[in-house]
Design a protein around this motif. Sequence first.
Motif, PDB file in Angstrom:
ATOM      1  N   VAL A  39     -29.744 -36.146  76.488  1.00 18.18           N
ATOM      2  CA  VAL A  39     -28.339 -35.729  76.576  1.00 18.18           C
ATOM      3  C   VAL A  39     -27.472 -36.574  75.661  1.00 18.18           C
ATOM      4  CG1 VAL A  39     -26.326 -35.584  78.111  1.00 18.18           C
ATOM      5  CG2 VAL A  39     -28.555 -34.723  78.883  1.00 18.18           C
ATOM      6  N   ARG A  40     -27.704 -37.875  75.618  1.00 13.55           N
ATOM      7  CA  ARG A  40     -26.915 -38.753  74.727  1.00 13.55           C
ATOM      8  C   ARG A  40     -27.048 -38.277  73.284  1.00 13.55           C
ATOM      9  NH1 ARG A  40     -24.755 -43.633  75.198  1.00 13.55           N
ATOM     10  NH2 ARG A  40     -25.822 -44.015  77.172  1.00 13.55           N
ATOM     11  N   SER A  41     -28.257 -37.988  72.849  1.00 17.54           N
ATOM     12  CA  SER A  41     -28.490 -37.550  71.476  1.00 17.54           C
ATOM     13  C   SER A  41     -27.839 -36.191  71.201  1.00 17.54           C
ATOM     14  CB  SER A  41     -29.999 -37.466  71.228  1.00 17.54           C
ATOM     15  OG  SER A  41     -30.260 -36.957  69.957  1.00 17.54           O
ATOM     16  N   ARG A  42     -28.055 -35.232  72.100  1.00 21.56           N
ATOM     17  CA  ARG A  42     -27.490 -33.893  71.898  1.00 21.56           C
ATOM     18  C   ARG A  42     -25.964 -33.919  71.977  1.00 21.56           C
ATOM     19  NH1 ARG A  42     -30.261 -29.440  71.611  1.00 21.56           N
ATOM     20  NH2 ARG A  42     -28.926 -28.154  72.946  1.00 21.56           N
ATOM     21  N   GLY A  98     -30.008 -34.905  88.798  1.00 17.22           N
ATOM     22  CA  GLY A  98     -31.173 -34.086  88.503  1.00 17.22           C
ATOM     23  C   GLY A  98     -31.013 -33.200  87.290  1.00 17.22           C
ATOM     24  N   ASP A  99     -30.569 -31.961  87.507  1.00 23.38           N
ATOM     25  CA  ASP A  99     -30.455 -31.021  86.388  1.00 23.38           C
ATOM     26  C   ASP A  99     -29.024 -30.910  85.872  1.00 23.38           C
ATOM     27  OD1 ASP A  99     -29.388 -29.705  88.537  1.00 23.38           O
ATOM     28  OD2 ASP A  99     -30.477 -27.842  88.240  1.00 23.38           O
ATOM     29  N   ARG A 100     -28.229 -31.934  86.130  1.00 27.38           N
ATOM     30  CA  ARG A 100     -26.835 -31.976  85.677  1.00 27.38           C
ATOM     31  C   ARG A 100     -26.515 -33.402  85.259  1.00 27.38           C
ATOM     32  NH1 ARG A 100     -21.721 -32.861  88.320  1.00 27.38           N
ATOM     33  NH2 ARG A 100     -20.104 -31.536  87.464  1.00 27.38           N
ATOM     34  N   CYS A 101     -25.949 -33.564  84.078  1.00 26.55           N
ATOM     35  CA  CYS A 101     -25.584 -34.887  83.573  1.00 26.55           C
ATOM     36  C   CYS A 101     -24.101 -34.906  83.197  1.00 26.55           C
ATOM     37  CB  CYS A 101     -26.400 -35.243  82.330  1.00 26.55           C
ATOM     38  SG  CYS A 101     -28.165 -35.367  82.582  1.00 26.55           S
ATOM     39  N   ILE A 102     -23.531 -36.078  83.270  1.00 26.62           N
ATOM     40  CA  ILE A 102     -22.163 -36.291  82.807  1.00 26.62           C
ATOM     41  C   ILE A 102     -22.240 -37.239  81.617  1.00 26.62           C
ATOM     42  CG2 ILE A 102     -19.846 -37.153  83.364  1.00 26.62           C
ATOM     43  CD1 ILE A 102     -20.664 -34.761  85.088  1.00 26.62           C
ATOM     44  N   ALA A 103     -21.696 -36.792  80.489  1.00 26.86           N
ATOM     45  CA  ALA A 103     -21.626 -37.628  79.290  1.00 26.86           C
ATOM     46  C   ALA A 103     -20.170 -38.009  79.066  1.00 26.86           C
ATOM     47  CB  ALA A 103     -22.173 -36.873  78.079  1.00 26.86           C
ATOM     48  N   TRP A 129     -23.324 -31.562  81.194  1.00 28.99           N
ATOM     49  CA  TRP A 129     -24.512 -31.035  80.537  1.00 28.99           C
ATOM     50  C   TRP A 129     -25.464 -30.536  81.618  1.00 28.99           C
ATOM     51  CZ3 TRP A 129     -25.780 -30.868  75.246  1.00 28.99           C
ATOM     52  CH2 TRP A 129     -24.757 -31.329  74.412  1.00 28.99           C
ATOM     53  N   ILE A 130     -26.002 -29.357  81.414  1.00 34.70           N
ATOM     54  CA  ILE A 130     -26.911 -28.762  82.395  1.00 34.70           C
ATOM     55  C   ILE A 130     -28.259 -28.465  81.742  1.00 34.70           C
ATOM     56  CG2 ILE A 130     -25.078 -27.754  83.820  1.00 34.70           C
ATOM     57  CD1 ILE A 130     -25.727 -25.048  82.391  1.00 34.70           C
ATOM     58  N   GLN A 131     -29.277 -28.427  82.582  1.00 35.43           N
ATOM     59  CA  GLN A 131     -30.597 -28.075  82.071  1.00 35.43           C
ATOM     60  C   GLN A 131     -30.844 -26.600  82.347  1.00 35.43           C
ATOM     61  OE1 GLN A 131     -34.051 -30.110  83.734  1.00 35.43           O
ATOM     62  NE2 GLN A 131     -34.781 -30.391  81.650  1.00 35.43           N
ATOM     63  N   GLU A 132     -31.211 -25.887  81.291  1.00 36.72           N
ATOM     64  CA  GLU A 132     -31.488 -24.458  81.390  1.00 36.72           C
ATOM     65  C   GLU A 132     -32.614 -24.141  80.414  1.00 36.72           C
ATOM     66  OE1 GLU A 132     -28.970 -20.647  80.017  1.00 36.72           O
ATOM     67  OE2 GLU A 132     -28.026 -21.736  81.675  1.00 36.72           O
ATOM     68  N   TRP A 137     -27.944 -28.510  77.794  1.00 35.40           N
ATOM     69  CA  TRP A 137     -26.876 -27.757  77.129  1.00 35.40           C
ATOM     70  C   TRP A 137     -25.510 -28.244  77.614  1.00 35.40           C
ATOM     71  CZ3 TRP A 137     -29.046 -24.683  73.595  1.00 35.40           C
ATOM     72  CH2 TRP A 137     -30.346 -24.243  73.807  1.00 35.40           C
ATOM     73  N   PHE A 138     -24.546 -28.221  76.692  1.00 32.88           N
ATOM     74  CA  PHE A 138     -23.167 -28.540  77.038  1.00 32.88           C
ATOM     75  C   PHE A 138     -22.580 -27.389  77.859  1.00 32.88           C
ATOM     76  CE2 PHE A 138     -18.664 -27.851  75.934  1.00 32.88           C
ATOM     77  CZ  PHE A 138     -18.135 -28.978  76.500  1.00 32.88           C
ATOM     78  N   GLN A 139     -22.017 -27.710  79.008  1.00 40.65           N
ATOM     79  CA  GLN A 139     -21.408 -26.664  79.820  1.00 40.65           C
ATOM     80  C   GLN A 139     -19.893 -26.633  79.656  1.00 40.65           C
ATOM     81  OE1 GLN A 139     -21.842 -26.951  84.081  1.00 40.65           O
ATOM     82  NE2 GLN A 139     -21.583 -24.774  84.318  1.00 40.65           N
ATOM     83  N   ARG A 140     -19.259 -27.750  79.890  1.00 35.33           N
ATOM     84  CA  ARG A 140     -17.808 -27.837  79.754  1.00 35.33           C
ATOM     85  C   ARG A 140     -17.405 -29.281  79.861  1.00 35.33           C
ATOM     86  NH1 ARG A 140     -15.540 -28.556  84.922  1.00 35.33           N
ATOM     87  NH2 ARG A 140     -17.025 -28.127  86.554  1.00 35.33           N
ATOM     88  N   TYR A 141     -16.169 -29.574  79.618  1.00 35.41           N
ATOM     89  CA  TYR A 141     -15.688 -30.942  79.819  1.00 35.41           C
ATOM     90  C   TYR A 141     -14.373 -30.896  80.567  1.00 35.41           C
ATOM     91  CZ  TYR A 141     -12.573 -30.169  75.840  1.00 35.41           C
ATOM     92  OH  TYR A 141     -11.617 -29.684  74.994  1.00 35.41           O
ATOM     93  N   SER A 142     -14.067 -32.029  81.179  1.00 32.47           N
ATOM     94  CA  SER A 142     -12.792 -32.163  81.860  1.00 32.47           C
ATOM     95  C   SER A 142     -12.422 -33.633  81.849  1.00 32.47           C
ATOM     96  CB  SER A 142     -12.872 -31.651  83.298  1.00 32.47           C
ATOM     97  OG  SER A 142     -13.690 -32.497  84.078  1.00 32.47           O
ATOM     98  N   ASN A 143     -11.197 -33.925  82.084  1.00 37.71           N
ATOM     99  CA  ASN A 143     -10.748 -35.316  82.158  1.00 37.71           C
ATOM    100  C   ASN A 143     -10.684 -35.799  83.587  1.00 37.71           C
ATOM    101  OD1 ASN A 143     -10.518 -35.883  79.420  1.00 37.71           O
ATOM    102  ND2 ASN A 143      -8.563 -34.830  79.301  1.00 37.71           N
TER     103      ASN A 143
END
Length: 144
Positions: A39-42, A98-103, A129-132, A137-143
């Motif tokens: 996720v960090r790289s992507r 698990g299948d969801r990360c926060i970058a 970021w979600i795994q699919e 994959w990037f899903q969305r961002y928020s503050n």
Amino acid sequence: MQSTNMVFPRALTLGVALMITAVVSGCAAVAPSKPEDVVRSRAQERVSLLQVRDFDKAYKYLPPSYRAINSVDSYRNNFGAGAAWADPKVTRVDCSEGDRCIAEVQLGVKVVASGFGREPIPTTLREIWIQEEGQWWFQRYSNN
């Protein structure tokens, strides 16, 4: 006869060396990467693309489910010309769900409007970021 004896040990040594190399390479290829590293790289690749406003390539970091119903033109139209990103850097990734990360991405935002000055405004984005289909994959961002 002596030259024949010299060839066999060299061939055997070379064969063993090649076999060891193949085994070690195979083990390295099978070793899974940690989700945080992937996720960090992507995420860094994606924000670097957004910095140079390459929306067509950044679109490829969105999940297949999104791309199935949203065209690259539609995605590109989400971005205006009133601001630009400066020096985006992924500073932290948390994949404890698990299948969801926060970058976390730190960057500067240069606003193209009077009254904002020339210096970028420091900002931190939190991206989801979600795994699919076996990929992140990037899903969305928020503050938030």
